[in-house]
Design a protein around this motif. Structure first.
Motif, PDB file in Angstrom:
ATOM      1  N   ARG A 222       9.601 -52.339 -39.548  1.00 47.04           N
ATOM      2  CA  ARG A 222       9.360 -52.196 -40.981  1.00 47.04           C
ATOM      3  C   ARG A 222       9.739 -50.810 -41.505  1.00 47.04           C
ATOM      4  NH1 ARG A 222       3.729 -54.146 -43.709  1.00 47.04           N
ATOM      5  NH2 ARG A 222       4.674 -54.806 -45.642  1.00 47.04           N
ATOM      6  N   TYR A 223       9.457 -49.747 -40.723  1.00 42.20           N
ATOM      7  CA  TYR A 223       9.639 -48.371 -41.209  1.00 42.20           C
ATOM      8  C   TYR A 223      10.701 -47.576 -40.453  1.00 42.20           C
ATOM      9  CZ  TYR A 223       5.375 -49.154 -43.839  1.00 42.20           C
ATOM     10  OH  TYR A 223       4.441 -49.645 -44.707  1.00 42.20           O
ATOM     11  N   GLY A 224      11.235 -48.101 -39.380  1.00 41.36           N
ATOM     12  CA  GLY A 224      12.256 -47.400 -38.600  1.00 41.36           C
ATOM     13  C   GLY A 224      11.644 -46.581 -37.479  1.00 41.36           C
ATOM     14  N   GLU A 225      12.503 -46.120 -36.567  1.00 41.39           N
ATOM     15  CA  GLU A 225      12.032 -45.375 -35.395  1.00 41.39           C
ATOM     16  C   GLU A 225      11.444 -44.025 -35.743  1.00 41.39           C
ATOM     17  OE1 GLU A 225      14.215 -45.113 -31.745  1.00 41.39           O
ATOM     18  OE2 GLU A 225      15.270 -46.968 -32.213  1.00 41.39           O
ATOM     19  N   TYR A 226      11.713 -43.538 -36.935  1.00 44.20           N
ATOM     20  CA  TYR A 226      11.170 -42.241 -37.346  1.00 44.20           C
ATOM     21  C   TYR A 226       9.641 -42.247 -37.352  1.00 44.20           C
ATOM     22  CZ  TYR A 226      10.216 -38.080 -40.050  1.00 44.20           C
ATOM     23  OH  TYR A 226       9.736 -36.864 -40.447  1.00 44.20           O
ATOM     24  N   VAL A 227       9.048 -43.423 -37.474  1.00 44.54           N
ATOM     25  CA  VAL A 227       7.595 -43.522 -37.539  1.00 44.54           C
ATOM     26  C   VAL A 227       6.940 -43.214 -36.181  1.00 44.54           C
ATOM     27  CG1 VAL A 227       7.285 -45.971 -37.006  1.00 44.54           C
ATOM     28  CG2 VAL A 227       5.768 -44.876 -38.630  1.00 44.54           C
ATOM     29  N   LEU A 228       7.716 -43.219 -35.107  1.00 45.21           N
ATOM     30  CA  LEU A 228       7.179 -42.917 -33.781  1.00 45.21           C
ATOM     31  C   LEU A 228       7.118 -41.405 -33.568  1.00 45.21           C
ATOM     32  CD1 LEU A 228       9.149 -45.528 -31.643  1.00 45.21           C
ATOM     33  CD2 LEU A 228       6.790 -45.686 -32.451  1.00 45.21           C
ATOM     34  N   LEU A 229       5.961 -40.897 -33.145  1.00 39.36           N
ATOM     35  CA  LEU A 229       5.845 -39.469 -32.845  1.00 39.36           C
ATOM     36  C   LEU A 229       6.641 -39.105 -31.600  1.00 39.36           C
ATOM     37  CD1 LEU A 229       2.140 -38.569 -33.650  1.00 39.36           C
ATOM     38  CD2 LEU A 229       4.174 -37.604 -34.684  1.00 39.36           C
ATOM     39  N   LYS A 230       6.733 -40.023 -30.654  1.00 38.11           N
ATOM     40  CA  LYS A 230       7.537 -39.823 -29.447  1.00 38.11           C
ATOM     41  C   LYS A 230       8.615 -40.905 -29.435  1.00 38.11           C
ATOM     42  CE  LYS A 230       3.827 -37.817 -26.773  1.00 38.11           C
ATOM     43  NZ  LYS A 230       2.928 -37.956 -25.642  1.00 38.11           N
ATOM     44  N   PRO A 231       9.827 -40.557 -29.903  1.00 41.78           N
ATOM     45  CA  PRO A 231      10.898 -41.559 -29.987  1.00 41.78           C
ATOM     46  C   PRO A 231      11.243 -42.145 -28.623  1.00 41.78           C
ATOM     47  CG  PRO A 231      11.541 -39.507 -31.054  1.00 41.78           C
ATOM     48  CD  PRO A 231      10.249 -39.259 -30.364  1.00 41.78           C
ATOM     49  N   GLN A 232      11.696 -43.383 -28.648  1.00 43.13           N
ATOM     50  CA  GLN A 232      12.077 -44.066 -27.418  1.00 43.13           C
ATOM     51  C   GLN A 232      13.424 -43.552 -26.941  1.00 43.13           C
ATOM     52  OE1 GLN A 232      12.092 -48.050 -28.858  1.00 43.13           O
ATOM     53  NE2 GLN A 232       9.880 -48.233 -28.846  1.00 43.13           N
ATOM     54  N   MET A 233      13.611 -43.536 -25.624  1.00 46.33           N
ATOM     55  CA  MET A 233      14.896 -43.109 -25.067  1.00 46.33           C
ATOM     56  C   MET A 233      15.748 -44.346 -24.869  1.00 46.33           C
ATOM     57  SD  MET A 233      15.600 -40.810 -21.755  1.00 46.33           S
ATOM     58  CE  MET A 233      17.230 -40.411 -21.242  1.00 46.33           C
ATOM     59  N   GLY A 234      16.617 -44.571 -25.807  1.00 49.07           N
ATOM     60  CA  GLY A 234      17.480 -45.736 -25.733  1.00 49.07           C
ATOM     61  C   GLY A 234      18.163 -45.948 -27.063  1.00 49.07           C
ATOM     62  N   GLY A 235      19.135 -46.828 -27.076  1.00 48.91           N
ATOM     63  CA  GLY A 235      19.846 -47.132 -28.305  1.00 48.91           C
ATOM     64  C   GLY A 235      20.573 -45.921 -28.862  1.00 48.91           C
ATOM     65  N   SER A 236      20.419 -45.716 -30.158  1.00 43.72           N
ATOM     66  CA  SER A 236      21.113 -44.594 -30.803  1.00 43.72           C
ATOM     67  C   SER A 236      20.476 -43.255 -30.461  1.00 43.72           C
ATOM     68  CB  SER A 236      21.124 -44.794 -32.318  1.00 43.72           C
ATOM     69  OG  SER A 236      19.788 -44.826 -32.797  1.00 43.72           O
ATOM     70  N   ASN A 237      19.244 -43.267 -29.965  1.00 42.13           N
ATOM     71  CA  ASN A 237      18.566 -42.012 -29.610  1.00 42.13           C
ATOM     72  C   ASN A 237      19.064 -41.417 -28.297  1.00 42.13           C
ATOM     73  OD1 ASN A 237      16.976 -42.059 -31.862  1.00 42.13           O
ATOM     74  ND2 ASN A 237      15.243 -43.013 -30.839  1.00 42.13           N
ATOM     75  N   ILE A 238      19.778 -42.185 -27.508  1.00 46.91           N
ATOM     76  CA  ILE A 238      20.239 -41.685 -26.205  1.00 46.91           C
ATOM     77  C   ILE A 238      21.129 -40.459 -26.390  1.00 46.91           C
ATOM     78  CG2 ILE A 238      22.295 -43.118 -25.953  1.00 46.91           C
ATOM     79  CD1 ILE A 238      19.810 -42.601 -23.160  1.00 46.91           C
ATOM     80  N   ALA A 239      21.920 -40.432 -27.454  1.00 43.64           N
ATOM     81  CA  ALA A 239      22.781 -39.270 -27.715  1.00 43.64           C
ATOM     82  C   ALA A 239      21.936 -38.034 -27.987  1.00 43.64           C
ATOM     83  CB  ALA A 239      23.710 -39.545 -28.887  1.00 43.64           C
ATOM     84  N   LEU A 240      20.857 -38.197 -28.728  1.00 40.52           N
ATOM     85  CA  LEU A 240      19.975 -37.056 -29.013  1.00 40.52           C
ATOM     86  C   LEU A 240      19.264 -36.574 -27.760  1.00 40.52           C
ATOM     87  CD1 LEU A 240      18.416 -38.270 -32.371  1.00 40.52           C
ATOM     88  CD2 LEU A 240      20.169 -36.526 -32.043  1.00 40.52           C
ATOM     89  N   TRP A 241      18.835 -37.491 -26.910  1.00 42.85           N
ATOM     90  CA  TRP A 241      18.144 -37.119 -25.679  1.00 42.85           C
ATOM     91  C   TRP A 241      19.091 -36.393 -24.715  1.00 42.85           C
ATOM     92  CZ3 TRP A 241      13.081 -37.150 -24.568  1.00 42.85           C
ATOM     93  CH2 TRP A 241      12.235 -37.910 -25.360  1.00 42.85           C
ATOM     94  N   LEU A 242      20.352 -36.802 -24.694  1.00 44.68           N
ATOM     95  CA  LEU A 242      21.306 -36.221 -23.751  1.00 44.68           C
ATOM     96  C   LEU A 242      22.023 -34.994 -24.297  1.00 44.68           C
ATOM     97  CD1 LEU A 242      22.865 -39.477 -22.275  1.00 44.68           C
ATOM     98  CD2 LEU A 242      21.067 -38.034 -21.296  1.00 44.68           C
ATOM     99  N   ALA A 243      21.962 -34.758 -25.606  1.00 39.38           N
ATOM    100  CA  ALA A 243      22.683 -33.634 -26.211  1.00 39.38           C
ATOM    101  C   ALA A 243      22.196 -32.289 -25.684  1.00 39.38           C
ATOM    102  CB  ALA A 243      22.564 -33.687 -27.732  1.00 39.38           C
ATOM    103  N   GLY A 244      20.898 -32.108 -25.547  1.00 41.06           N
ATOM    104  CA  GLY A 244      20.355 -30.832 -25.067  1.00 41.06           C
ATOM    105  C   GLY A 244      20.842 -30.484 -23.666  1.00 41.06           C
TER     106      GLY A 244
END
Length: 150
Positions: A85-107
């Motif tokens: 309903r609100y998107g992944e931004y609503v999670l305080l600890k985002p999941q590692m997967g999907g489009s977030n994998i790039a953010l997790w691996l960028a560092g």
């Protein structure tokens, strides 16, 4: 005086914003609701969980979590419903997967890239010819004498 300061510190401590009319009668469901709410971000306050926020939207989300639990949803189903309903931004600890994998691996990738560039720079710098042993050639000595005489 120390007691007054201690009292003020205790009063200023973060307090859960859950209102008495929101609390479920079943203590097990209420505990589950609190655990879920602690992991959901208030979209108004940004870095507060909905359990800590006094915003009206946070209250609506807390009530939504409790309604879903009363309806029989599991914890993961409740979280999935709110994320849908609100998107992944609503999670305080985002999941590692999907489009977030790039953010997790960028560092880590940037760290490795920086370390690689630093190693190449140091290796190339060590391969260059040393400046010399400090002695001048005959031509340089003659030019130096000429400059000093002027």
């Amino acid at each position: 005086m120390k007691r007054l300061v201690l009292l003020l510190c205790l009063i200023a401590a973060p307090v859960f914003a859950v209102q008495p009319d929101e609390v479920l009668d079943d203590p097990v469901l209420e505990t589950r609701a609190r655990e879920i709410s602690a992991g959901l971000r208030c979209l108004v306050c940004r870095n507060e969980s909905i359990d800590e926020s006094n915003a009206e939207l946070a209250r609506d989300l807390r009530l939504l979590v409790r309604d879903r639990l009363v309806a029989g949803d599991s914890d993961s189903q409740v979280v999935s419903y709110i994320v849908d309903r609100y998107g992944e931004y609503v999670l305080l600890k985002p999941q590692m997967g999907g489009s977030n994998i790039a953010l997790w691996l960028a560092g880590p990738a940037m760290l490795l890239l920086g370390a690689g560039i630093a190693m190449l720079y140091i290796r190339r710098r060590s391969r260059t010819e040393p400046a010399g042993d400090g002695t001048l050639t005959e031509t340089e000595e003659a030019r130096l004498r000429q400059i000093m005489d002027e």
